[in-house]
Write a protein that holds these residues in place. Structure first.
Motif, mmCIF file in Angstrom:
data_model
loop_
_atom_site.group_PDB
_atom_site.id
_atom_site.type_symbol
_atom_site.label_atom_id
_atom_site.label_comp_id
_atom_site.label_asym_id
_atom_site.label_seq_id
_atom_site.Cartn_x
_atom_site.Cartn_y
_atom_site.Cartn_z
ATOM 1 N N UNK A 48 0.831 -1.209 0.000
ATOM 2 C CA UNK A 48 0.000 0.000 0.000
ATOM 3 C C UNK A 48 0.863 1.257 0.000
ATOM 4 N N UNK A 49 0.303 2.349 -0.527
ATOM 5 C CA UNK A 49 1.025 3.607 -0.709
ATOM 6 C C UNK A 49 1.672 4.111 0.581
ATOM 7 N N UNK B 294 0.555 2.519 7.882
ATOM 8 C CA UNK B 294 -0.675 3.271 8.152
ATOM 9 C C UNK B 294 -1.837 2.716 7.325
ATOM 10 N N UNK B 295 -1.560 2.425 6.053
ATOM 11 C CA UNK B 295 -2.597 1.843 5.195
ATOM 12 C C UNK B 295 -2.926 0.415 5.614
ATOM 13 N N UNK C 83 -13.478 0.117 -0.557
ATOM 14 C CA UNK C 83 -13.432 0.962 0.638
ATOM 15 C C UNK C 83 -12.006 1.378 0.993
ATOM 16 N N UNK C 84 -11.031 0.564 0.614
ATOM 17 C CA UNK C 84 -9.636 0.876 0.948
ATOM 18 C C UNK C 84 -9.106 2.062 0.157
ATOM 19 N N UNK C 85 -9.754 2.362 -0.973
ATOM 20 C CA UNK C 85 -9.279 3.456 -1.830
ATOM 21 C C UNK C 85 -8.093 3.063 -2.697
ATOM 22 N N UNK D 141 -4.240 -2.664 -5.589
ATOM 23 C CA UNK D 141 -3.243 -3.463 -4.872
ATOM 24 C C UNK D 141 -3.811 -4.811 -4.408
ATOM 25 N N UNK D 142 -5.058 -5.104 -4.797
ATOM 26 C CA UNK D 142 -5.703 -6.355 -4.407
ATOM 27 C C UNK D 142 -6.098 -7.182 -5.625
ATOM 28 N N UNK D 143 -6.302 -8.463 -5.379
ATOM 29 C CA UNK D 143 -6.763 -9.357 -6.442
ATOM 30 C C UNK D 143 -7.698 -10.386 -5.834
#
Length: 198
Positions: A138-139, A143-144, A187-189, A193-195
């Motif tokens: 995550x960016x 924190x993310x 919701x994560x914005x 980064x997900x699959x």
């Protein structure tokens, strides 16, 4: 037996509109239990179950008419001519991502209220079960990850999640419906980064 007058009284007392198809069902069966735990509520159970499930709080335009004894609740719109039954997840009652949409209550009841053998009506992809993988970092780093942990309601510590995320791709959710997975990912914005994998 339940009669029309009893249902009318129920609607007036509780401010809940019962669809005509379910009214007709109640006057003949007044509730029904199938093998496997599927239940259609009797008139006496309707108010208590709708209160317990907090339907009026989360879906005030709908009435719960039954459940599968597991994770699905059966909802119908509180309209006189409503025929459609939505099989929704007990955890969110989201009509938009319903596990299944049944076109006609009467037809469905006459076929035994089958859930998994009932023909899918355009929701085959949404109801697929799989896993969510984190495929990129995550960016904002830790924190993310903390935010993702909260959104996904992961039952691990932030430090455990950080450790797992060092080896990508890593599985973060298992045995989840595609529709629900996509909602959580969005919701994560950072959906990129997900699959989702079946």
């Amino acid at each position: 037996m339940v009669n029309k007058g009893m249902i009318d009284e129920f609607e007036i007392n509780y401010g809940i509109k019962v669809p005509n198809q379910y009214k007709d069902f109640l006057q003949v069966n007044d509730g029904f239990s199938f093998d496997g735990g599927r239940t259609l509520y009797s008139l006496n159970d309707l108010k208590e179950m709708n209160d317990n499930l907090q339907i009026q709080k989360y879906q005030p335009d709908y009435i719960a008419i039954g459940d599968d004894g597991g994770g699905l609740v059966f909802l119908m719109r509180q309209e006189t001519n409503a025929e459609v039954v939505f099989l929704v997840d007990l955890s969110d009652y989201d009509i938009g991502t319903a596990y299944k949409r049944i076109c006609n209550f009467n037809d469905w009841f006459n076929k035994g209220c089958n859930i998994d053998t009932e023909k899918e009506e355009g929701n085959s992809q949404l109801s697929k079960i799989g896993s969510v993988y984190l495929t990129e970092k995550p960016v904002n780093g830790i924190r993310d990850l903390v935010r993702i942990k909260q959104i996904f309601n992961l039952n691990i510590t932030a430090s455990q999640f950080l450790k797992i995320s060092r080896t990508l791709p890593c599985e973060v959710l298992t045995n989840i419906k595609y529709a629900k997975a996509i909602k959580l990912i969005e919701k994560t914005g950072q959906p990129e980064i997900f699959e989702f994998r079946k």
